[in-house]
Design a protein around this motif. Structure first.
Motif, PDB file in Angstrom:
ATOM      1  N   SER A  33       4.472 -56.158 -29.851  1.00  0.00           N
ATOM      2  CA  SER A  33       4.611 -54.753 -29.459  1.00  0.00           C
ATOM      3  C   SER A  33       3.820 -53.818 -30.370  1.00  0.00           C
ATOM      4  N   LYS A  34       3.349 -54.291 -31.525  1.00  0.00           N
ATOM      5  CA  LYS A  34       2.547 -53.451 -32.424  1.00  0.00           C
ATOM      6  C   LYS A  34       1.237 -53.051 -31.770  1.00  0.00           C
ATOM      7  N   ASN A  35       0.691 -53.897 -30.913  1.00  0.00           N
ATOM      8  CA  ASN A  35      -0.605 -53.639 -30.297  1.00  0.00           C
ATOM      9  C   ASN A  35      -0.506 -52.710 -29.092  1.00  0.00           C
ATOM     10  N   VAL A  36       0.698 -52.367 -28.663  1.00  0.00           N
ATOM     11  CA  VAL A  36       0.895 -51.490 -27.516  1.00  0.00           C
ATOM     12  C   VAL A  36       0.969 -50.051 -28.021  1.00  0.00           C
ATOM     13  N   PRO A  37       0.172 -49.130 -27.457  1.00  0.00           N
ATOM     14  CA  PRO A  37       0.269 -47.740 -27.901  1.00  0.00           C
ATOM     15  C   PRO A  37       1.686 -47.205 -27.708  1.00  0.00           C
ATOM     16  N   ARG A  38       2.167 -46.479 -28.680  1.00  0.00           N
ATOM     17  CA  ARG A  38       3.522 -45.943 -28.602  1.00  0.00           C
ATOM     18  C   ARG A  38       3.480 -44.453 -28.912  1.00  0.00           C
ATOM     19  N   SER A  39       4.572 -43.801 -28.677  1.00  0.00           N
ATOM     20  CA  SER A  39       4.627 -42.367 -28.934  1.00  0.00           C
ATOM     21  C   SER A  39       4.616 -42.119 -30.438  1.00  0.00           C
ATOM     22  N   PRO A  40       4.151 -40.951 -30.865  1.00  0.00           N
ATOM     23  CA  PRO A  40       4.106 -40.662 -32.300  1.00  0.00           C
ATOM     24  C   PRO A  40       5.503 -40.696 -32.898  1.00  0.00           C
ATOM     25  N   PRO A  41       5.599 -41.113 -34.166  1.00  0.00           N
ATOM     26  CA  PRO A  41       6.908 -41.178 -34.799  1.00  0.00           C
ATOM     27  C   PRO A  41       7.498 -39.786 -34.980  1.00  0.00           C
ATOM     28  N   ASN A  42       8.783 -39.748 -35.192  1.00  0.00           N
ATOM     29  CA  ASN A  42       9.470 -38.498 -35.438  1.00  0.00           C
ATOM     30  C   ASN A  42       9.048 -38.007 -36.823  1.00  0.00           C
ATOM     31  N   LEU A  43       8.231 -36.973 -36.864  1.00  0.00           N
ATOM     32  CA  LEU A  43       7.641 -36.522 -38.115  1.00  0.00           C
ATOM     33  C   LEU A  43       8.561 -35.507 -38.793  1.00  0.00           C
ATOM     34  N   LYS A  44       9.257 -35.952 -39.827  1.00  0.00           N
ATOM     35  CA  LYS A  44      10.129 -35.064 -40.585  1.00  0.00           C
ATOM     36  C   LYS A  44       9.743 -35.056 -42.053  1.00  0.00           C
ATOM     37  N   PHE A  45       8.523 -35.508 -42.353  1.00  0.00           N
ATOM     38  CA  PHE A  45       8.071 -35.592 -43.734  1.00  0.00           C
ATOM     39  C   PHE A  45       7.634 -34.212 -44.208  1.00  0.00           C
ATOM     40  N   SER A  46       7.960 -33.880 -45.451  1.00  0.00           N
ATOM     41  CA  SER A  46       7.459 -32.634 -46.024  1.00  0.00           C
ATOM     42  C   SER A  46       7.069 -32.892 -47.470  1.00  0.00           C
ATOM     43  N   PHE A  47       6.013 -32.220 -47.899  1.00  0.00           N
ATOM     44  CA  PHE A  47       5.533 -32.358 -49.262  1.00  0.00           C
ATOM     45  C   PHE A  47       6.383 -31.487 -50.182  1.00  0.00           C
ATOM     46  N   ASP A  48       6.705 -32.013 -51.354  1.00  0.00           N
ATOM     47  CA  ASP A  48       7.387 -31.223 -52.371  1.00  0.00           C
ATOM     48  C   ASP A  48       6.384 -30.917 -53.469  1.00  0.00           C
ATOM     49  N   GLY A  49       6.176 -29.660 -53.760  1.00  0.00           N
ATOM     50  CA  GLY A  49       5.274 -29.286 -54.842  1.00  0.00           C
ATOM     51  C   GLY A  49       3.820 -29.289 -54.422  1.00  0.00           C
ATOM     52  N   ARG A  50       2.964 -29.256 -55.436  1.00  0.00           N
ATOM     53  CA  ARG A  50       1.522 -29.205 -55.225  1.00  0.00           C
ATOM     54  C   ARG A  50       0.903 -30.564 -55.522  1.00  0.00           C
ATOM     55  N   ARG A  51      -0.327 -30.742 -55.035  1.00  0.00           N
ATOM     56  CA  ARG A  51      -1.068 -31.968 -55.303  1.00  0.00           C
ATOM     57  C   ARG A  51      -2.476 -31.600 -55.744  1.00  0.00           C
TER      58      ARG A  51
END
Length: 194
Positions: A33-51
């Motif tokens: 199933s990895k090779n089958v296109p899937r919907s984008p993941p639920n994006l809840k990531f946020s950066f803390d601070g500066r880079r």
């Protein structure tokens, strides 16, 4: 009827074998199933601070590894850090492939491969200005940039140490040459003063 079966020269219970067969089938299904296109993941990531980011390098590498389309920082799923360098896992909007993107250049060979330019330059700057790992981290914390570990600082300090020593030796040699030339040029003046 026995509840045991022979598998790879050993006897195990049928229930255990059935469980193993189901696990292998599930792993095979997940792999396919990895090779089958899937919907984008639920994006809840946020950066803390500066880079600290090499903008030129980052802009050149914000491309999907599979479909070669542009990818966007807003689709970042995960971040891992190597000192001051970040490694971002960014999901492609077109094919949902995760692409690993470094925020800066890498360098090194042999046992020193996978070295990051920003870490080397930060440690070199700290040594050059006469501060240590603790003072560097105090500066980074004031800037709201995640600090680097003492082990990582020491590793990069060992990398730049021989280069600093070589530069110091060259500088001393040049200064000795210059002093020798000045003495030879001004030997008459020096003899008169004595």
């Amino acid at each position: 009827m026995s509840d045991r079966v022979r598998l790879k020269g050993r006897f195990i219970k049928k229930k255990v074998r059935d469980k193993q067969v189901k696990a292998v089938a599930a792993m095979r299904e997940a792999h396919l199933s990895k090779n089958v296109p899937r919907s984008p993941p639920n994006l809840k990531f946020s950066f803390d601070g500066r880079r600290i980011v090499d903008m030129q390098y980052l802009s050149e590498h914000l491309k999907c590894i599979k479909c070669k389309k542009d990818i966007f920082l807003r689709n970042t799923v995960e971040e891992s850090r190597m000192g001051l360098n970040c490694i971002l896992n960014i999901s492609c909007e077109e094919c949902s492939t995760l692409t690993r993107v470094h925020t800066g250049k890498m360098h090194g060979t042999g046992e020193n491969k996978n070295r990051v330019d920003v870490n080397t330059k930060a440690v070199l700057g700290a040594v050059h200005s006469g501060i240590g790992e603790t003072a560097l981290n105090k500066l980074l914390v004031c800037l709201n940039v995640p600090p680097i570990s003492a082990n990582l600082y020491k590793r990069y300090e060992r990398e730049i140490g021989p280069a600093i020593e070589a530069a110091a030796k060259d500088s001393c040699r040049e200064a000795a040459k210059e002093e020798k030339q000045l003495v030879i040029a001004n030997v008459d003046k020096l003899c008169q003063e004595m």
